[in-house]
Design a protein around this motif. Structure first.
Motif, PDB file in Angstrom:
ATOM      1  N   TRP A 273       2.331   0.590  -4.431  1.00  0.00           N
ATOM      2  CA  TRP A 273       1.112   0.873  -3.662  1.00  0.00           C
ATOM      3  C   TRP A 273       1.332   0.661  -2.168  1.00  0.00           C
ATOM      4  CZ3 TRP A 273      -2.623  -2.915  -1.672  1.00  0.00           C
ATOM      5  CH2 TRP A 273      -3.780  -2.311  -1.171  1.00  0.00           C
ATOM      6  N   LEU A 274       2.094  -0.382  -1.801  1.00  0.00           N
ATOM      7  CA  LEU A 274       2.364  -0.648  -0.391  1.00  0.00           C
ATOM      8  C   LEU A 274       3.310   0.390   0.211  1.00  0.00           C
ATOM      9  CD1 LEU A 274       2.824  -4.534  -0.415  1.00  0.00           C
ATOM     10  CD2 LEU A 274       0.829  -3.242   0.346  1.00  0.00           C
TER      11      LEU A 274
ATOM     12  N   PRO B 267      -1.685   2.168   1.590  1.00  0.00           N
ATOM     13  CA  PRO B 267      -2.551   1.118   1.030  1.00  0.00           C
ATOM     14  C   PRO B 267      -3.867   1.008   1.808  1.00  0.00           C
ATOM     15  CG  PRO B 267      -0.785   0.137   2.312  1.00  0.00           C
ATOM     16  CD  PRO B 267      -0.504   1.606   2.254  1.00  0.00           C
TER      17      PRO B 267
END
Length: 541
Positions: free
Chosen positions: A224-225, A229
Motif C-alpha cells: 500500500w505504501l 497511500p
C-alpha cells in the motif's frame, strides 16, 4: 481547670494497635459535628506532652505485659507433658526436613551460578543475556527469594516483642515474601496446566495470528505504501526501493519462522512447565523476550527507516540554517552566526530541494514502522507491568485486611462521651444523643466551660485503612519510570527519528546479593529459622 478521662482498648498483638497517621475515615466524619471554640483554642496552645511518645508508650506497655505474664505462668506450670514433647518433636522433624530440602536447592543454584559465571566470559553468553534480559532479571530475583528465606525468618531482637506496631510490621514483612512466591506459583500452575492441556491449540492459534499479521499488515502495508497511500503522491522510485527492501526482509523472516515452527509447540510446553515449577513471572518474562525475538524483523526495519529519516531531518535542519546565516557550534552546543558565500548558498539550495521533496516518502514509511514498533513495545510493557504488579501486591496484607481490619490502623480520634460542668447545673454529653443539640449548648455555655472546672470524658479510637490506602503505596514503584521528562524525551525521539529505549523501565524488586556460604552453615541457618518461628509463635500465642 480541665480533667480529661480517656478510655481505650489495650493494643494486642495480631489484633490492633494505635497510629498517628492522618486518616479520612468515614466513621470519624459521621460521628463528628461542628466543633466548639474551646477545641480550636486548645489546639492553638502548645502541647505539654508529646503525643507520639504517649501512643508509643501505650503500644509498648501492652506488648511488654504479655511476655511478663507468660513468664510468670511458665514458672507456675508443671513439667512438659507428653503432648508438648510430641509437639516439640514434630517441629524438630519439620525443621530438619525443610532444611535438607532447602540445602539441595541451594546446592543446585550454586552449581548453575558457577556455570553462568564461567559462561559469562564468552561473547555468545553475553549476547544471549542481552536478548533474554528480562528473563535473567526475574530468574535472579526468584533464586534470591528462595535462598534468602531463612534470613527473613530470623528474629530481630526483643524490639519485635516490646512494641505491638513494630511486631506487626515485622510479621508482615516476614510473611510478604513467601506469600508472594506462593501466589506466583499458584498463578503459574493455573496458566501452566491450561497451556499443557491446550498446547497444540495454542500453537496453531499463535501461528495463524502471526501469519495473518504478516500477510494482512506487514506485506499489505508495504504494498500500500508503494502506491498512493491515502491519496498522497510519493516518489515512486524511493517508495519502490524501501518497499522491496521491507518485503524481502519480511519474506526472509517468514521463511525462517516456517523452518523453526516445528519447535514452537515444545517452547509452549517449556513455558508451561516453567510456570508450574517457578511461578508465572518467569514464563511471562520469557514470553516478553520471545516476542522481542519474533518481531526482530520489524525492529530492524524500523531502525533502518529511522536512520534514513533522522539523517534526512538533520540534513534539512543544517541546510535551513544556511539560508538564515547560522551554523551549529558543536563545541559549545549553540547556534552561531556565519557568513556563507554565494556558491555555498547555491549548493545548499540544490541539496535542500530534493531532500525536502523526498521527505514525505520517507516519513510515510517511518510512521508505518514506528506504529508497529510502538505496538510491540506496548505489549512488552504491559507484560512487564503485570510482572511488577505480581511482585508488588501485598497478598498477606490483603488477606489480613479481609479477615481482621483492626491490625491496620490509620490515625486516631477521640469520641466525646460526656462533659460535666461544676456549677449549679450540669451539662452532660452522651454519644447516643443527638450531636447537634450538645454542640449548641456547648457553644452557648462556652464562657462557663472555660472559667469553671470541667470533666471531659472521651474514648480513644483508631481509624482503619481502606483497601486503596493499603495497596496503592506498593504500586508506586511500578510506575517510577513514567515521568514527564522521560515521556518528553521519548516523544522527541519519535519525532526526530532518534533511537530510544524500546520499553519503559518498570519497578521490580531489587535483586539481593548472591548468597555464597558453606552448605553446612546454610543447613544450620534454615534449621534455626524454623525453630525460631516456633518460638515466636509460642511467644505470640
Amino acid at each position: 481547670m480541665f480533667t480529661y478521662v480517656i478510655f481505650y482498648d489495650s493494643p494486642v498483638y495480631d489484633c490492633h494497635h494505635f497510629s498517628l497517621q492522618p486518616s479520612n475515615s468515614s466513621k470519624q466524619e459521621s460521628s463528628s459535628c461542628k466543633r466548639p471554640k474551646w477545641v480550636d483554642e486548645l489546639k492553638q496552645k502548645e502541647l505539654s506532652f508529646d503525643l507520639d511518645a504517649v501512643i508509643l508508650a501505650i503500644n509498648c506497655a501492652a506488648a511488654a505485659k504479655r511476655p511478663i505474664e507468660r513468664h510468670l505462668h511458665a514458672k507456675r506450670s508443671p513439667q512438659l507433658s507428653i503432648v508438648a514433647r510430641c509437639y516439640s518433636f514434630m517441629w524438630s522433624l519439620l525443621a530438619v526436613s525443610i532444611a535438607s530440602l532447602s540445602t539441595l536447592f541451594y546446592i543446585a543454584f550454586q552449581f548453575f551460578y558457577k556455570l553462568h559465571s564461567i559462561g559469562s566470559q564468552l561473547w555468545m553468553s553475553n549476547v544471549v543475556s542481552r536478548i533474554f534480559m528480562a528473563t535473567c532479571i526475574n530468574v535472579r530475583i526468584r533464586c534470591c527469594q528462595i535462598l534468602y528465606w531463612p534470613i527473613i525468618l530470623q528474629e530481630r531482637g526483643m524490639r519485635s516483642l516490646s512494641n505491638v506496631e513494630y511486631a506487626e510490621k515485622f510479621a508482615l514483612q516476614k510473611h510478604s515474601m513467601w506469600t508472594s512466591i506462593a501466589a506466583d506459583v499458584l498463578l503459574g500452575n493455573v496458566v501452566g496446566v491450561a497451556l499443557l492441556c491446550y498446547a497444540d491449540f495454542t500453537c496453531s492459534s499463535i501461528s495463524n495470528l502471526a501469519r495473518d499479521i504478516t500477510n494482512h499488515i506487514l506485506r499489505s502495508g508495504c504494498v500500500w505504501l508503494m502506491g498512493v497511500p491515502a491519496g498522497f503522491k510519493l516518489n515512486i522510485e524511493l517508495a519502490g526501493v524501501l518497499g522491496i527492501i521491507s518485503l524481502n526482509a519480511i519474506q526472509i523472516w517468514s521463511t525462517l519462522w516456517f523452518f523453526f515452527g516445528f519447535i514452537f509447540v515444545y517452547v509452549i510446553k517449556a513455558l508451561a512447565i516453567l510456570g508450574i515449577l517457578f511461578g508465572g513471572t518467569l514464563p511471562a518474562a520469557l514470553t516478553s523476550d520471545l516476542i522481542s525475538v519474533a518481531t526482530c524483523h520489524v525492529s530492524t526495519l524500523h531502525w533502518f527507516i529511522s536512520l534514513i529519516y533522522s539523517s534526512q531531518i538533520q540534513a534539512l535542519a543544517a541546510l535551513w540554517r544556511i539560508f538564515r546565516g547560522q551554523k551549529q557550534n558543536p563545541l559549545r552546543n549553540r547556534i552561531d552566526s556565519y557568513d556563507y558565500t554565494v556558491k555555498q548558498h547555491i549548493v545548499g539550495s540544490l541539496i535542500f530541494t530534493p531532500l525536502l521533496l523526498l521527505l514525505p516518502t520517507t516519513s510515510v514509511f517511518y510512521v508505518f514502522f514506528t506504529i508497529l514498533n510502538i505496538s510491540i513495545s506496548f505489549i512488552r510493557l504491559l507484560i512487564e507491568v503485570i510482572i511488577s504488579a505480581i511482585h508488588a501486591t501485598p497478598y498477606t496484607k490483603i488477606f489480613l485486611w479481609l479477615v481482621k481490619r483492626k491490625i491496620f490502623p490509620y490515625g486516631i480520634w477521640f469520641e466525646i462521651i460526656s462533659c460535666h460542668i461544676n456549677s449549679t447545673g450540669s451539662l452532660v454529653r452522651n454519644s447516643s444523643e443527638n450531636l447537634d443539640v450538645p454542640t449548641k449548648i456547648l457553644e452557648q455555655n462556652e464562657e462557663m466551660i472555660m472559667r469553671k472546672c470541667s470533666v471531659l470524658v472521651s474514648c480513644l479510637h483508631s481509624n482503619l485503612m481502606g483497601i486503596g490506602e493499603l495497596v496503592l503505596p506498593h504500586y508506586r514503584n511500578i510506575f517510577s519510570g513514567f515521568s514527564r521528562s522521560i515521556l518528553a524525551s521519548i516523544f522527541h525521539g519519535v519525532l526526530t527519528g532518534r533511537r530510544t529505549s524500546s520499553t519503559l523501565k518498570v519497578g521490580l524488586p531489587s535483586p539481593m546479593p548472591w548468597m555464597c556460604i558453606p552448605y553446612r552453615e546454610y543447613w544450620h541457618l534454615c534449621h534455626d529459622s524454623i525453630l525460631a518461628c516456633r518460638q515466636l509463635r509460642s511467644c505470640t500465642s
